[in-house]
Design a protein around this motif. Structure first.
Motif, PDB file in Angstrom:
ATOM      1  N   GLU A 196      16.197   2.896   2.974  1.00 39.12           N
ATOM      2  CA  GLU A 196      16.636   1.665   1.932  1.00 39.12           C
ATOM      3  C   GLU A 196      15.962   2.053   0.781  1.00 39.12           C
ATOM      4  OE1 GLU A 196      15.567  -2.171   3.400  1.00 39.12           O
ATOM      5  OE2 GLU A 196      17.330  -2.228   4.772  1.00 39.12           O
ATOM      6  N   GLN A 197      16.511   1.691  -0.542  1.00 40.33           N
ATOM      7  CA  GLN A 197      16.039   1.897  -1.818  1.00 40.33           C
ATOM      8  C   GLN A 197      14.427   1.620  -2.180  1.00 40.33           C
ATOM      9  OE1 GLN A 197      18.418   1.853  -5.207  1.00 40.33           O
ATOM     10  NE2 GLN A 197      17.005   0.418  -6.408  1.00 40.33           N
ATOM     11  N   GLU A 198      14.026   0.340  -1.611  1.00 46.17           N
ATOM     12  CA  GLU A 198      12.791  -0.163  -1.855  1.00 46.17           C
ATOM     13  C   GLU A 198      11.776   0.887  -0.989  1.00 46.17           C
ATOM     14  OE1 GLU A 198      10.181  -4.277  -1.694  1.00 46.17           O
ATOM     15  OE2 GLU A 198      12.312  -4.407  -1.124  1.00 46.17           O
ATOM     16  N   THR A 199      12.036   1.237   0.111  1.00 43.88           N
ATOM     17  CA  THR A 199      11.063   2.078   0.879  1.00 43.88           C
ATOM     18  C   THR A 199      11.029   3.502   0.284  1.00 43.88           C
ATOM     19  OG1 THR A 199      12.020   0.873   3.139  1.00 43.88           O
ATOM     20  CG2 THR A 199      10.975   3.006   3.433  1.00 43.88           C
ATOM     21  N   PHE A 200      12.433   3.796   0.003  1.00 41.34           N
ATOM     22  CA  PHE A 200      12.229   5.099  -0.879  1.00 41.34           C
ATOM     23  C   PHE A 200      11.380   5.192  -2.011  1.00 41.34           C
ATOM     24  CE2 PHE A 200      13.669   7.468  -4.559  1.00 41.34           C
ATOM     25  CZ  PHE A 200      13.612   8.847  -4.013  1.00 41.34           C
ATOM     26  N   LEU A 201      11.506   4.054  -2.913  1.00 45.45           N
ATOM     27  CA  LEU A 201      10.402   3.889  -4.048  1.00 45.45           C
ATOM     28  C   LEU A 201       9.071   3.684  -3.770  1.00 45.45           C
ATOM     29  CD1 LEU A 201      13.019   1.596  -6.204  1.00 45.45           C
ATOM     30  CD2 LEU A 201      12.094   3.885  -6.517  1.00 45.45           C
ATOM     31  N   LYS A 202       8.816   3.043  -2.428  1.00 46.90           N
ATOM     32  CA  LYS A 202       7.414   2.886  -2.049  1.00 46.90           C
ATOM     33  C   LYS A 202       6.762   4.199  -1.513  1.00 46.90           C
ATOM     34  CE  LYS A 202       4.383   0.165   1.348  1.00 46.90           C
ATOM     35  NZ  LYS A 202       3.644   0.052   0.171  1.00 46.90           N
ATOM     36  N   PHE A 203       7.725   5.100  -0.773  1.00 45.99           N
ATOM     37  CA  PHE A 203       7.094   6.489  -0.357  1.00 45.99           C
ATOM     38  C   PHE A 203       6.753   7.081  -1.564  1.00 45.99           C
ATOM     39  CE2 PHE A 203       7.789  10.652   0.302  1.00 45.99           C
ATOM     40  CZ  PHE A 203       7.192  10.793   1.766  1.00 45.99           C
ATOM     41  N   ILE A 204       7.476   7.268  -2.839  1.00 52.90           N
ATOM     42  CA  ILE A 204       7.066   8.330  -3.907  1.00 52.90           C
ATOM     43  C   ILE A 204       6.159   7.554  -4.620  1.00 52.90           C
ATOM     44  CG2 ILE A 204       9.423   9.225  -3.841  1.00 52.90           C
ATOM     45  CD1 ILE A 204      10.215   7.635  -6.191  1.00 52.90           C
TER      46      ILE A 204
END
Length: 415
Positions: A196-204
């Motif tokens: 999910e996009q929010e998790t991807f953004l949180k990772f980076i």
């Protein structure tokens, strides 16, 4: 010592600048600021006063706004810049200049960013780290880093000797250290290329966190590289809170406007000093209309929070589990909705109250729709979910409602 990034200090000053311009009857400057798409960029550095950051606020306005003020835009830039300096102060350690330009029309056939980060952009960001051989977990270990984003104790183990992901990651990354550095990018449990996009953004964003990235130069280089890829989809990682002299980064849509729905709410809501409302607004900014169900839920919560905050300020009691219709009934007896100097029982007062109440009810009424058509309910293959237009309806209604009632509430407190 600064605890907010320069960008956040400038953004935080803009609503007050708009209020100053309104009070000073600087109509043209206010129109520019409130209708502009605003981009804040650090554009230089000066050695004055021990070092001063030079920033530029690019205000891009619709052509219809730009043409009437084109001949006076230099003076308008000075007016806005002067008021920014008044709010920020002369010894803030940075200086902001202002540039006004017409908003560019999209090139024929160009794709307008819709808030979604493409598979191509995700791959580019992740492959950037792989190509650089970036130690993605930085000063932490793999478990310490991943636990900031995922619950490793609920993920399965790839190693039969352990029950959870936490166990096999410890075994192969800390105890034996026999997994390659980039194992996480291809691990199906984390699905970084498709999560999910929010998790991807949180990772980076966590890759850049000061606790993780202790080298300021490496942090800045990675942030610039990530943003170079994210820019094509209209996103960027921006500096937020300062920790130990280095910024944390949060994901945001790249260009924002003070006059957009969420920004209008933030401009007025700042006076209420509510962490809950602020966080809801920040999350709504991040997801926009890309996750309609979540946006509708947040719009409903924002209307509810707004009603309760105002009633709390006015020491009006309400049931603990009161929902929006009941809160609206209490609120409409408290807020004066007619212009100053006009009796609250004057002609059309009831109609205005009904319109206002209806706006609040829209957010409430969309709740059941969100429950019926949102994700996470085990839908069949023919299921059609909510679309961005439904999110925009909820956000628009909520912003108009909150903007009006908060403005009236705060103005009445001053008198």
């Amino acid at each position: 010592m600064r605890y907010l990034s320069t960008r956040r200090e400038i953004e935080g000053a803009l609503p007050t600048v708009a209020e100053l311009l309104r009070r000073k009857e600087e109509a043209d400057a206010l129109r520019v600021l409130s209708q502009a798409e605003i981009e804040l960029l650090e554009t230089g550095h000066d050695n004055w006063n021990g070092g001063t950051e030079l920033w530029t606020a690019y205000l891009r306005v619709p052509v219809g706004v730009f043409v009437p003020i084109e001949d006076q835009r230099d003076s308008l830039c000075q007016t806005i810049s002067k008021n920014l300096e008044t709010v920020i102060g002369k010894d803030a350690g940075f200086w902001v200049s202002v540039e006004i330009a017409p908003r560019r029309a999209a090139a024929p056939g160009a794709k307008t960013p819709d808030g979604r980060i493409s598979d191509r952009t995700r791959a580019a960001v992740l492959d950037e780290m792989r190509a650089r051989r970036t130690v993605w977990f930085g000063a932490l270990d793999e478990i310490g880093f991943l636990s900031r984003i995922f619950d490793l104790t609920t993920m399965r183990s790839h190693d039969s000797r352990f029950e959870t992901a936490e166990g096999d990651i410890w075994q192969h990354c800390i105890n034996n250290d026999d997994w390659d550095l980039d194992w996480v990018f291809s691990d199906r449990r984390f699905r970084l290329y498709a999560v999910e996009q929010e998790t991807f953004l949180k990772f980076i964003a966590e890759v850049l966190h000061p606790i993780v990235r202790t080298d300021a130069a490496e942090q800045a280089q990675l942030a610039a590289a990530f943003n170079g890829h994210l820019r094509r989809d209209g996103w960027e990682l921006v500096e937020d809170v300062i920790i130990d002299g280095r910024p944390t980064y949060v994901p945001e849509r790249k260009v924002h406007g003070l006059g957009t729905a969420v920004q209008r709410i933030k401009a007025v809501a700042a006076s209420l000093d509510s962490d809950t409302l602020y966080e809801d607004l920040r999350r709504l900014e991040r997801i926009g209309d890309t996750e309609p169900g979540e946006a509708i839920a947040l719009a409903k919560e924002i209307v509810e929070s707004c009603c309760k905050l105002i009633l709390d300020d006015r020491k009006v009691g309400y049931p603990e589990k009161a929902e929006i219709p009941e809160l609206l009934k209490l609120l409409r007896t408290e807020i004066k909705i007619m212009p100053d100097g006009i009796d609250e029982k004057a002609r059309a007062a009831n109609e205005i109250r009904e319109v206002l109440t209806s706006l609040g009810r829209i957010a409430h009424s969309l709740g059941p729709i969100r429950n019926a058509y949102g994700k996470g309910h085990g839908r069949g293959r023919d299921f059609q979910g909510l679309e961005p237009r439904h999110a925009r309806l909820a956000i628009g209604a909520a912003s108009t409602f909150v903007d009006f009632v908060l403005d009236r509430h705060l103005n009445q407190l001053k008198t």
